[in-house]
Design a protein around this motif. Structure first.
Motif, PDB file in Angstrom:
ATOM      1  N   VAL A 322       0.851  -1.199   0.000  1.00 56.38           N
ATOM      2  CA  VAL A 322       0.000   0.000   0.000  1.00 56.38           C
ATOM      3  C   VAL A 322       0.884   1.246   0.000  1.00 56.38           C
ATOM      4  O   VAL A 322       0.639   2.211  -0.740  1.00 56.38           O
ATOM      5  CB  VAL A 322      -0.973  -0.022   1.200  1.00 56.38           C
ATOM      6  CG1 VAL A 322      -1.668   1.324   1.376  1.00 56.38           C
ATOM      7  CG2 VAL A 322      -2.012  -1.125   0.992  1.00 56.38           C
ATOM      8  N   ARG A 326       0.833   3.990  -2.945  1.00 51.17           N
ATOM      9  CA  ARG A 326       0.423   5.387  -2.700  1.00 51.17           C
ATOM     10  C   ARG A 326       1.450   6.357  -3.256  1.00 51.17           C
ATOM     11  O   ARG A 326       1.118   7.480  -3.593  1.00 51.17           O
ATOM     12  CB  ARG A 326       0.215   5.617  -1.206  1.00 51.17           C
ATOM     13  CG  ARG A 326      -1.003   4.865  -0.694  1.00 51.17           C
ATOM     14  CD  ARG A 326      -1.817   5.664   0.321  1.00 51.17           C
ATOM     15  NE  ARG A 326      -3.094   4.989   0.575  1.00 51.17           N
ATOM     16  CZ  ARG A 326      -3.417   4.393   1.709  1.00 51.17           C
ATOM     17  NH1 ARG A 326      -2.573   4.421   2.725  1.00 51.17           N
ATOM     18  NH2 ARG A 326      -4.589   3.815   1.843  1.00 51.17           N
ATOM     19  N   THR A 368      -6.421   0.577  -1.764  1.00 56.90           N
ATOM     20  CA  THR A 368      -6.013   1.780  -2.502  1.00 56.90           C
ATOM     21  C   THR A 368      -6.550   1.661  -3.919  1.00 56.90           C
ATOM     22  O   THR A 368      -6.781   0.557  -4.402  1.00 56.90           O
ATOM     23  CB  THR A 368      -4.475   1.933  -2.533  1.00 56.90           C
ATOM     24  OG1 THR A 368      -4.128   2.990  -3.442  1.00 56.90           O
ATOM     25  CG2 THR A 368      -3.766   0.683  -3.019  1.00 56.90           C
TER      26      THR A 368
END
Ligand code: UN1
Length: 515
Positions: A322, A326, A368
């Motif tokens: 993640v 990001r 996400t």
């Protein structure tokens, strides 16, 4: 418009009143004034002109001329045919930067990956030139005295190549470089979404054909649609149809070809998984997963779509992923540093959103990837790659959505992980991240991954050309590029030669007089 780029790629001369050719036959451009569709770059939606549509007679002429070219080309010794490929490689080296820029402009993949795609064509040239001196058959011990039993590989005929938008150059090169060296002619129907790359390839190859005094009809290009593909499949002068694209397209090609028992070479959809076990090097696995799942904006047939992770290490692995997702630089694929460009079209983005909505309805947890990303004021379909933790392998996970969605499934028992890997209808690529020799042995063993590609401690995508590339089940069973894939482009003839004066029959048969 990108005039200088079109000039550098050798295609500017082919644009007539903003319209690109419907076909390039024997090195000459043909236009269709009646049917044309607009072209635009996925980067920001800006116009790239109009594309004509190959008519029935364009395709008919193309096949005809390719067949005539094959009739003389098959008589040229293979090492001389290899010299044509060497000439193509020389021209490509001089044009590599321009071609990569055009790939980025038309497909939206980042420049580094476009350069890699050009390199893949160059690698295929090297491979094919070497192969031109190694198209070897067998000699087999005959059961009869003074007899020779041989196998020879002979040229096949016209090879139709149907390709997808995501590798607008390399997949044609896998096929064409081998087909030509094996003594065949090629007729190409590229994706309707990437015709300019195909024209640039055609311009380069036309120059090489001329320079080497090879028949102009050896490489033909028709810019058509599914009906054009159907015409190629149905024509008895086409000996092999090599098609890359969706499973649905491949099924249509296979059914059409079966009507006349024509040969096919299919490289279709994948729904590729990686298994991560407790012994894995998580830092290495994370880097490999990000490249395989988010690279090319999830639009490779080898893209990683399912992550099967042991429940004990799932929290650590997902936290790292993640974080990495990001901070992925998403944007204009021409900009240095950007790692994820746009999807090919707005409809691809709609399909991605529909798949995510279905996954969430199935109980998926989106970690996400739920945003649409406006990049500048552009009209590109930019998305953040998605990670969704799924409670089970539901219908949406079993389907291939051509977008950067990584479904996460947890496992406890290694056998269950392999079963999840194999439960989908496609069988292209797979990966295991493990430092355990026994797990590795099982994964690449007969009861392990059922895919055509089964990798260990490296991702599902980014194969070298040296191995055979392709997969099982709905992926179509074909093998392209390296290893002995060249045999697909030749016919095998078994020759029995009696070098004696008697006529012994096989199986000791006595027919009439005793010998
Ligand atoms: C494809 O997406 O059709 O292994 C081909 C890879 C590339 C080829 C992908 N060398 O990812």
């Amino acid at each position: 418009m990108s005039e200088t780029l079109f000039q550098a790629c050798g295609i500017a001369r082919w644009r007539q009143q903003d319209c690109w050719p419907a076909a390039v036959l024997d090195g000459r451009a043909h236009y269709d004034a009646d049917v044309r569709h607009p072209l635009a770059t996925p980067i920001d939606g800006s116009a790239l002109g109009w594309l004509g549509h190959a008519t029935l007679s364009h395709t008919h002429l193309g096949i005809n001329s390719a067949h005539n070219a094959y009739l003389s080309w098959r008589l040229i010794p293979a090492p001389q045919r290899g010299q044509l490929i060497a000439c193509i490689a020389g021209k490509l080296r001089a044009r590599r930067a321009a071609l990569a820029t055009l790939i980025t402009l038309e497909s939206g993949k980042i420049l580094g990956e476009a350069e890699g795609e050009v390199q893949e064509w160059l690698d295929m040239c090297d491979f094919a030139v070497g192969l031109s001196r190694q198209l070897h058959g067998l000699t087999i011990a005959s059961e009869r005295a003074e007899h020779l039993l041989l196998e020879q590989w002979q040229p096949l005929g016209v090879v139709a190549v149907i390709t997808a938008f995501n590798f607008p150059v390399a997949v044609w090169a896998w096929n064409a470089m081998l087909a030509l060296v094996c003594g065949n002619a090629v007729i190409w129907k590229p994706s309707e979404q990437t015709p300019l790359c195909a024209l640039a390839v055609q311009a380069l190859v036309s120059e090489a054909l001329q320079e080497c005094q090879a028949p102009a009809g050896l490489c033909q290009l028709v810019n058509g649609d599914a009906a054009t593909g159907g015409q190629l499949v149905a024509d008895p002068r086409v000996a092999l149809i090599s098609a890359t694209g969706s499973c649905a397209m491949g099924l249509a090609v296979a059914q059409g070809a079966a009507r006349r028992l024509a040969r096919t070479l299919l490289e279709l959809g994948g729904n590729n998984a990686a298994i991560v076990t407790p012994s894995a090097d998580l830092a290495l696995a994370t880097r490999a997963i990000v490249f395989a799942a988010a690279g090319t904006c999830g639009q490779r047939c080898t893209t990683l779509r399912r992550l099967i992770v042991h429940e004990d290490i799932a929290p650590a692995l997902l936290a790292g992923l993640v974080n990495a997702y990001r901070s992925l630089p998403i944007g204009d694929p021409r900009q240095p540093g950007v790692l994820v460009g746009p999807l090919i079209s707005a409809s691809a983005r709609t399909r991605m959103q529909a798949a995510l909505a279905e996954a969430i309805r199935d109980g998926g947890e989106l970690l996400t990837g739920d945003e649409q990303l406006p990049v500048g004021a552009s009209n590109g379909a930019y998305v953040r790659p998605a990670i969704v933790v799924m409670p089970a392998q539901t219908a949406i996970v079993m389907r291939e959505t051509f977008a950067p969605i990584l479904y996460v499934l947890r496992y406890r028992d290694f056998s269950a992980a392999i079963a999840l890997n194999n439960a989908v209808s496609q069988g292209l690529s797979s990966a295991l991240f493990s430092n355990d020799l026994r797990e590795t042995g099982r994964f690449i063993g007969p009861a392990g991954s059922d895919c055509g590609l089964a990798n260990v401690n490296t991702g599902t995508s980014g194969a070298e050309i040296g191995g055979a590339f392709g997969g099982e089940k709905l992926t179509g069973g074909g093998r392209e590029s390296g290893s002995d894939a060249w045999k697909n482009y030749m016919r095998r003839a078994t020759n029995t030669i009696n070098a004696g004066t008697a006529l012994p029959l096989a199986q000791g048969l006595v027919f009439g007089e005793r010998p």
